[in-house]
Design a protein around this motif. Structure first.
Motif, mmCIF file in Angstrom:
data_model
loop_
_atom_site.group_PDB
_atom_site.id
_atom_site.type_symbol
_atom_site.label_atom_id
_atom_site.label_comp_id
_atom_site.label_asym_id
_atom_site.label_seq_id
_atom_site.Cartn_x
_atom_site.Cartn_y
_atom_site.Cartn_z
ATOM 1 N N LEU A 1 0.924 -1.057 7.472
ATOM 2 C CA LEU A 1 0.138 -2.043 6.886
ATOM 3 C C LEU A 1 1.557 -2.829 6.290
ATOM 4 C CD1 LEU A 1 -3.137 -0.731 5.371
ATOM 5 C CD2 LEU A 1 -2.566 -1.851 7.708
ATOM 6 N N ILE B 1 0.753 -1.112 0.014
ATOM 7 C CA ILE B 1 0.288 0.105 -0.018
ATOM 8 C C ILE B 1 0.878 1.258 -0.081
ATOM 9 C CG2 ILE B 1 -1.880 1.176 1.083
ATOM 10 C CD1 ILE B 1 -2.420 -1.718 0.348
ATOM 11 N N GLY C 1 -3.998 -9.206 1.779
ATOM 12 C CA GLY C 1 -4.173 -7.706 2.454
ATOM 13 C C GLY C 1 -4.153 -7.890 3.929
ATOM 14 N N ASP D 1 1.553 3.584 3.223
ATOM 15 C CA ASP D 1 1.168 3.042 4.620
ATOM 16 C C ASP D 1 1.995 2.353 5.233
ATOM 17 O OD1 ASP D 1 -0.403 2.079 6.546
ATOM 18 O OD2 ASP D 1 -2.280 2.449 5.568
ATOM 19 N N THR E 1 -4.906 -6.596 7.333
ATOM 20 C CA THR E 1 -5.922 -6.094 8.065
ATOM 21 C C THR E 1 -6.295 -6.673 9.602
ATOM 22 O OG1 THR E 1 -8.322 -5.680 7.684
ATOM 23 C CG2 THR E 1 -7.416 -7.877 7.337
ATOM 24 N N TYR F 1 -5.779 0.958 1.447
ATOM 25 C CA TYR F 1 -6.337 -0.230 2.029
ATOM 26 C C TYR F 1 -7.464 -0.926 1.476
ATOM 27 C CZ TYR F 1 -8.733 -2.758 5.873
ATOM 28 O OH TYR F 1 -9.461 -3.604 6.579
#
Length: 385
Positions: free
Chosen positions: A153, A147, A194, A150, A196, A179
């Motif tokens: 993340l 990302i 991803g 970011d 999260t 995101y």
């Protein structure tokens, strides 16, 4: 009157019927202000429930200033306008003076933990369920989301790859502008992963899609894997996750990872009586608030990580000693963290006094280099470079 002051004065928490048998030796002000995540967040709801308890049991009115991002939540703490922040992992970044805090207006902050919550959810890399991934090492050669802008993340993803003995060079890096867009990319078969929270809406949507979802197992017995992961992101800890998108639950947990959220922090200079009173309330009044908001059960004494990455406030340590919940090993860990903060502060003061570059990027690079050199000289892992 400032916008912040008006906001604090304007937000007063509702109260509940008074409860009996309050914790002893609690000294709290008539009004207590703090920052937290936005009004729809779990952290905000939890602080509201704690505020109700403090109002009814101790006559303390709690006022919460919701912040939309890490800087807006932590600035009032930095400037002394509020004594507390119900923060996220950015509190750790702030204590280290990295990422958004590697800025001439910030630098390493003297942040100390009051208490933390570890609830039933986890944090990690969600993977499309149709590519045969069971553990992080299975991500070799797969499409992994990165990302733009970011760091948190991306660092989390990098840590999960490290658990499996992988780096970004071992996967196909797929860049996304945000995101949410990354999870849209998984559903549309543009990427496979991803990073999260396990209960967030995007992984729920992925679980409901034709691709499905899987959470790679992080075996707590794999000491070498965990050592690699924590070298990249030491704030992660093993966690049996019973709330996660997909076919997971109490009967089929995800053996994965998490880190505390929220993290209730103060500055090292915060009044001892306030810090000690708060931890006393969180521990001794636990039964009164544990069901008042989702995630409150995470504040129990059993859920506290006594050797995490941010030092406790001195008064909190004193309380744990009083109740017999403190060991020599914990004290040694606490001392190392306090010493780390001292080294970071001295290095920051020296760097900023040395006429560093005025350019933002050059300033940050120079600071990160000075920071890493100082920590390595003390035998400590810089983690961030």
């Amino acid at each position: 009157m400032s916008r912040l002051t008006r906001g604090l004065m304007g937000l007063t928490l509702s109260t509940l019927p008074a409860l009996a048998f309050s914790a002893d030796n609690v000294e709290l002000p008539n009004t207590l202000a703090m920052t937290a995540y936005g009004t729809g967040s779990a952290g905000y709801s939890q602080m509201v429930s704690i505020g109700n308890l403090l109002q009814n049991e101790y006559g303390t009115s709690v006022r919460i200033l919701p912040g939309e991002n890490d800087v807006s939540r932590m600035t009032p703490l930095k400037t002394g306008r509020v004594p507390l922040c119900a923060c996220g992992i950015a509190s750790y970044y702030g204590s280290e003076g990295v990422l958004m805090f590697a800025d001439e207006n910030w630098g390493p902050q003297p942040i100390r933990v009051i208490t933390t919550s570890i609830a039933s959810f986890g944090l990690g890399v969600a993977v499309a369920g149709d590519i045969g991934v069971e553990s992080p090492e299975d991500l070799r050669g797969k499409r992994v989301s990165w990302i733009r802008g970011d760091d948190a993340l991306n660092l989390g993803t990098e840590a999960f790859l490290a658990f499996g003995g992988l780096t970004w060079d071992d996967v196909e890096k797929v860049e996304f502008p945000g995101y949410g867009r990354a999870f849209e990319g998984i559903v549309s078969d543009q990427t496979d992963t991803g990073f999260t929270m396990s209960v967030a809406p995007p992984p729920q949507q992925l679980a409901a899609s034709p691709r499905g979802i899987v959470w790679p197992k992080l075996d707590p017995a794999d000491k070498e894997g965990w050592a690699r992961l924590q070298k990249v992101a030491p704030y992660f800890q093993p966690h049996t996750v019973t709330s996660a998108a997909g076919d997971y639950g109490k009967d089929k947990p995800w053996v994965g990872a998490s880190y505390p959220y929220p993290i209730l922090v103060a500055n090292a200079s915060t009044d001892d009586a306030l810090a000690k009173s708060l931890i006393r309330v969180f521990i001794e009044d636990y039964d009164k608030y544990k069901d008042a908001a989702p995630g409150n059960a995470g504040y129990s004494l059993d859920n506290q990580n006594m050797q995490w990455v941010i030092p406790f406030h001195d008064a909190v340590v004193e309380y744990y000693k009083e109740i017999g919940h403190w060991t020599d090993e914990m004290q040694a860990h606490q001392d190392r963290l306090v010493e780390r903060q001292r080294i970071l502060k001295e290095t920051w003061d020296s760097y900023t006094a040395s006429n560093p570059p005025s350019d933002e990027d050059a300033f940050g690079k120079g600071w990160m280099a000075a920071r890493a050199k100082a920590l390595e000289a003390a035998g400590m892992n810089p983690v961030f470079r």
